[in-house]
Design a protein around this motif. Structure first.
Motif, PDB file in Angstrom:
ATOM      1  N   SER A 187     -12.544  10.802 -10.732  1.00  0.00           N
ATOM      2  CA  SER A 187     -13.883   9.118 -10.673  1.00  0.00           C
ATOM      3  C   SER A 187     -12.727   9.135 -10.073  1.00  0.00           C
ATOM      4  CB  SER A 187     -14.205   9.737 -11.923  1.00  0.00           C
ATOM      5  OG  SER A 187     -13.027   8.834 -13.077  1.00  0.00           O
ATOM      6  N   ILE A 188     -13.403   7.493 -10.355  1.00  0.00           N
ATOM      7  CA  ILE A 188     -12.503   6.238  -8.846  1.00  0.00           C
ATOM      8  C   ILE A 188     -11.791   5.544 -10.370  1.00  0.00           C
ATOM      9  CG2 ILE A 188     -12.606   4.030  -8.219  1.00  0.00           C
ATOM     10  CD1 ILE A 188     -14.973   4.977  -7.561  1.00  0.00           C
ATOM     11  N   ASP A 189     -11.821   5.812 -11.890  1.00  0.00           N
ATOM     12  CA  ASP A 189     -10.685   5.313 -12.474  1.00  0.00           C
ATOM     13  C   ASP A 189      -9.926   5.990 -13.290  1.00  0.00           C
ATOM     14  OD1 ASP A 189     -12.910   2.780 -13.420  1.00  0.00           O
ATOM     15  OD2 ASP A 189     -13.888   3.539 -14.925  1.00  0.00           O
ATOM     16  N   ARG A 190     -10.293   7.741 -12.707  1.00  0.00           N
ATOM     17  CA  ARG A 190      -9.366   7.956 -12.987  1.00  0.00           C
ATOM     18  C   ARG A 190      -7.893   7.909 -12.396  1.00  0.00           C
ATOM     19  NH1 ARG A 190      -7.814  13.795 -14.734  1.00  0.00           N
ATOM     20  NH2 ARG A 190      -5.920  13.661 -14.490  1.00  0.00           N
ATOM     21  N   VAL A 191      -8.586   7.764 -10.581  1.00  0.00           N
ATOM     22  CA  VAL A 191      -7.666   7.850  -9.353  1.00  0.00           C
ATOM     23  C   VAL A 191      -7.356   6.197  -9.872  1.00  0.00           C
ATOM     24  CG1 VAL A 191      -7.320   7.366  -6.992  1.00  0.00           C
ATOM     25  CG2 VAL A 191      -8.848   9.436  -7.602  1.00  0.00           C
ATOM     26  N   LEU A 192      -7.195   5.065 -10.514  1.00  0.00           N
ATOM     27  CA  LEU A 192      -6.843   4.196 -10.510  1.00  0.00           C
ATOM     28  C   LEU A 192      -5.826   4.682 -11.079  1.00  0.00           C
ATOM     29  CD1 LEU A 192      -6.986   1.337  -9.671  1.00  0.00           C
ATOM     30  CD2 LEU A 192      -8.749   1.113 -11.444  1.00  0.00           C
ATOM     31  N   THR A 193      -6.400   5.077 -12.747  1.00  0.00           N
ATOM     32  CA  THR A 193      -5.083   4.885 -13.815  1.00  0.00           C
ATOM     33  C   THR A 193      -3.912   5.837 -12.221  1.00  0.00           C
ATOM     34  OG1 THR A 193      -7.234   5.422 -15.329  1.00  0.00           O
ATOM     35  CG2 THR A 193      -5.137   5.987 -15.960  1.00  0.00           C
ATOM     36  N   GLU A 194      -4.003   6.593 -12.555  1.00  0.00           N
ATOM     37  CA  GLU A 194      -2.395   7.610 -11.648  1.00  0.00           C
ATOM     38  C   GLU A 194      -1.885   6.563 -11.044  1.00  0.00           C
ATOM     39  OE1 GLU A 194      -3.728  11.562 -10.241  1.00  0.00           O
ATOM     40  OE2 GLU A 194      -4.561  11.826 -12.288  1.00  0.00           O
ATOM     41  N   MET A 195      -2.336   5.724 -10.036  1.00  0.00           N
ATOM     42  CA  MET A 195      -2.034   4.043  -9.064  1.00  0.00           C
ATOM     43  C   MET A 195      -1.346   3.858  -9.993  1.00  0.00           C
ATOM     44  SD  MET A 195      -4.739   4.548  -6.066  1.00  0.00           S
ATOM     45  CE  MET A 195      -4.726   5.185  -4.552  1.00  0.00           C
ATOM     46  N   LEU A 196      -2.139   3.252 -10.937  1.00  0.00           N
ATOM     47  CA  LEU A 196      -1.552   2.423 -11.706  1.00  0.00           C
ATOM     48  C   LEU A 196      -0.762   2.813 -12.243  1.00  0.00           C
ATOM     49  CD1 LEU A 196      -4.697   0.343 -12.762  1.00  0.00           C
ATOM     50  CD2 LEU A 196      -2.572  -0.709 -11.650  1.00  0.00           C
ATOM     51  N   GLN A 197      -0.658   3.537 -13.140  1.00  0.00           N
ATOM     52  CA  GLN A 197       1.271   4.079 -13.673  1.00  0.00           C
ATOM     53  C   GLN A 197       2.153   4.540 -12.846  1.00  0.00           C
ATOM     54  OE1 GLN A 197      -0.485   8.486 -14.950  1.00  0.00           O
ATOM     55  NE2 GLN A 197      -0.845   7.660 -17.285  1.00  0.00           N
ATOM     56  N   VAL A 198       2.122   4.781 -12.083  1.00  0.00           N
ATOM     57  CA  VAL A 198       2.472   5.243 -10.677  1.00  0.00           C
ATOM     58  C   VAL A 198       3.047   3.306 -10.225  1.00  0.00           C
ATOM     59  CG1 VAL A 198       3.620   5.581  -7.555  1.00  0.00           C
ATOM     60  CG2 VAL A 198       2.559   6.943  -9.172  1.00  0.00           C
ATOM     61  N   VAL A 199       2.510   2.677  -9.798  1.00  0.00           N
ATOM     62  CA  VAL A 199       3.265   0.854  -9.817  1.00  0.00           C
ATOM     63  C   VAL A 199       4.134   0.324 -11.235  1.00  0.00           C
ATOM     64  CG1 VAL A 199       2.093  -1.122  -9.663  1.00  0.00           C
ATOM     65  CG2 VAL A 199       1.194   0.869  -7.760  1.00  0.00           C
ATOM     66  N   ARG A 200       3.581   0.520 -12.334  1.00  0.00           N
ATOM     67  CA  ARG A 200       4.224   0.364 -13.141  1.00  0.00           C
ATOM     68  C   ARG A 200       4.931   0.913 -13.410  1.00  0.00           C
ATOM     69  NH1 ARG A 200       0.323   2.438 -17.270  1.00  0.00           N
ATOM     70  NH2 ARG A 200      -1.349   0.887 -16.621  1.00  0.00           N
ATOM     71  N   GLY A 223     -13.292   8.356   4.078  1.00  0.00           N
ATOM     72  CA  GLY A 223     -13.323   8.881   3.219  1.00  0.00           C
ATOM     73  C   GLY A 223     -13.375   9.093   1.973  1.00  0.00           C
ATOM     74  N   ALA A 224     -11.569   9.793   1.664  1.00  0.00           N
ATOM     75  CA  ALA A 224     -10.793  10.070   0.760  1.00  0.00           C
ATOM     76  C   ALA A 224     -10.625   8.945  -0.149  1.00  0.00           C
ATOM     77  CB  ALA A 224      -9.011  10.010   1.047  1.00  0.00           C
ATOM     78  N   GLY A 225     -11.676   7.878  -0.566  1.00  0.00           N
ATOM     79  CA  GLY A 225     -11.136   6.882  -1.153  1.00  0.00           C
ATOM     80  C   GLY A 225     -10.587   5.050  -1.031  1.00  0.00           C
ATOM     81  N   LYS A 226     -10.330   5.128  -0.249  1.00  0.00           N
ATOM     82  CA  LYS A 226      -8.664   4.692   0.422  1.00  0.00           C
ATOM     83  C   LYS A 226      -9.515   3.102   0.602  1.00  0.00           C
ATOM     84  CE  LYS A 226      -7.992   5.581   4.605  1.00  0.00           C
ATOM     85  NZ  LYS A 226      -8.640   5.829   5.008  1.00  0.00           N
ATOM     86  N   SER A 227     -10.431   2.823   0.556  1.00  0.00           N
ATOM     87  CA  SER A 227     -11.070   1.492   1.135  1.00  0.00           C
ATOM     88  C   SER A 227     -11.361   0.635  -0.955  1.00  0.00           C
ATOM     89  CB  SER A 227     -12.339   0.740   1.817  1.00  0.00           C
ATOM     90  OG  SER A 227     -13.050   1.880   1.743  1.00  0.00           O
ATOM     91  N   THR A 228     -11.886   1.545  -1.449  1.00  0.00           N
ATOM     92  CA  THR A 228     -12.167   1.765  -2.572  1.00  0.00           C
ATOM     93  C   THR A 228     -11.318   1.253  -3.728  1.00  0.00           C
ATOM     94  OG1 THR A 228     -14.344   2.827  -2.708  1.00  0.00           O
ATOM     95  CG2 THR A 228     -14.195   2.478  -5.261  1.00  0.00           C
ATOM     96  N   LEU A 229     -10.407   2.342  -3.483  1.00  0.00           N
ATOM     97  CA  LEU A 229      -9.355   2.303  -4.687  1.00  0.00           C
ATOM     98  C   LEU A 229      -8.248   0.975  -4.081  1.00  0.00           C
ATOM     99  CD1 LEU A 229      -9.263   3.907  -7.319  1.00  0.00           C
ATOM    100  CD2 LEU A 229     -10.089   4.986  -5.605  1.00  0.00           C
ATOM    101  N   SER A 230      -8.165   0.821  -2.578  1.00  0.00           N
ATOM    102  CA  SER A 230      -7.682  -0.104  -2.882  1.00  0.00           C
ATOM    103  C   SER A 230      -7.684  -2.045  -2.436  1.00  0.00           C
ATOM    104  CB  SER A 230      -6.903  -0.637  -0.674  1.00  0.00           C
ATOM    105  OG  SER A 230      -7.759  -0.854  -0.260  1.00  0.00           O
TER     106      SER A 230
END
Ligand code: DC
Length: 236
Positions: A207-220, A14-21
Motif C-alpha cells: 500500500s502507499i502508506d506502507r511504502v511511505l513508512t519504509e521511506m520515512l524509516q530510511v530518511v530518519r 507507474g511504480a508510484g514515484k509521483s504519489t510517494l514523492s
C-alpha cells in the motif's frame, strides 16, 4: 551538515514515484520536483512549435528560452510552462510518447539537469525521475529506486487515465508503459538506471502508506547520520 537532505526517487513509470514523492515532501515540508513534468513540458512546447524530436538544434534553442515553474495551488501542484498552466496538457498519452523521444535528446537532458541542480542544490527537496540518483545528484543523501511489475504499473496508469476522462484500453496501456520503459532504459544518454547505493522498494503488493513508512524509516536514519536536528513531523 548545514542544509536539509536531497532525496532522489527514481524508477520506471507507474511504480508510484509521483504519489510517494509528493507525500514524502509534504511530510517533511520539503519542495517536490517532478522532473518528468519538466521533460513533458519541453515535449509539449516542441509539439506546439512543430519541432521534430530529432531536431537537436531546434530543441536546444527551445530549452534556452523555456521557463518551467512549479506552484502550489488549492487544486494541488501545478506546472507552468512560460506562465501557462499545462498540468493537464502534459499528461495525455500522446505527450507521454513524445516525451520519451524528446527526453532522449542530449541537449534537452543537459538543459534540464542544469535546471534541476539549481532547483535542488540548497537541499530540502525530493526530486523524482529516472536519473536523479545516478546523474543529477549522484551525492544525494537519500536515494530510492521504486519498482513494480509491468502489469501492475500498466494497471495503475490505466486507472489514472480513466479517472481523468481518457478512454483507454487496459492491454494497450500496459503495452505503452512497457514500450516507454524500453525506450527510457535503452537510450544512449542517461538511461533509467538504479544507482548502486539506492534503496530498492518494490511497490507491486504494497500500500502507499506502507511504502511511505519504509521511506520515512530510511530518511530518519540518514538524518541522524547527517547530524540533522529532529524533525517533529517524523520523530526520531
Ligand atoms: O515520470 P514521467 O512519466 O512523467 O516521465 C515522462 C518521461 O520523461 C518518461 O518517458 C521518462 C522521461 N524522464 C526522463 O527521461 N528523465 C527524468 N528525470 C524524468 C523523466
Amino acid at each position: 551538515m548545514n542544509r536539509e537532505l536531497i532525496i532522489a526517487i527514481d524508477g520506471p513509470s507507474g511504480a508510484g514515484k509521483s504519489t510517494l514523492s509528493k507525500l514524502l515532501a509534504q511530510t517533511l515540508n520539503y519542495v517536490n520536483i517532478d522532473t518528468g513534468a519538466m521533460y513533458r513540458s519541453v515535449a509539449l512546447a516542441a509539439q506546439r512549435q512543430g519541432i521534430e524530436p530529432t531536431d537537436e538544434a531546434a530543441l536546444g534553442r527551445l530549452c534556452d528560452n523555456i521557463v518551467i515553474d512549479f506552484v502550489r495551488s488549492a487544486t494541488g501542484e501545478r506546472v507552468l510552462l512560460n506562465g501557462e498552466d499545462v498540468s493537464e496538457a502534459i499528461r495525455t498519452p500522446e505527450i507521454s510518447l513524445l516525451t520519451s523521444r524528446v527526453s532522449a535528446c542530449k541537449v534537452v537532458r543537459g538543459a534540464m539537469v542544469r535546471l534541476q541542480r539549481k532547483m535542488g542544490e540548497r537541499g530540502g527537496v525530493v526530486l523524482e525521475g529516472r536519473d536523479i540518483g545516478s546523474v543529477v545528484f549522484p551525492d544525494a543523501e537519500v536515494k530510492f529506486f521504486l519498482q513494480a511489475s509491468a502489469g501492475e504499473r500498466g494497471r495503475r496508469r490505466y486507472e489514472e487515465l480513466m479517472e481523468k476522462g481518457f478512454q483507454v484500453d487496459l492491454e494497450q496501456t500496459i503495452a505503452e508503459v512497457e514500450e516507454r520503459d524500453e525506450a527510457d532504459s535503452a537510450r544512449e544518454h542517461a538511461p533509467l538506471t538504479r544507482a548502486e547505493d539506492a534503496v530498492v522498494i518494490d511497490s507491486t503488493a504494497l500500500s502507499i502508506d506502507r511504502v511511505l513508512t519504509e521511506m520515512l524509516q530510511v530518511v530518519r536514519a540518514r538524518r541522524r547520520t547527517a547530524g540533522l536536528p529532529e524533525n517533529p513531523q517524523i520523530g526520531e
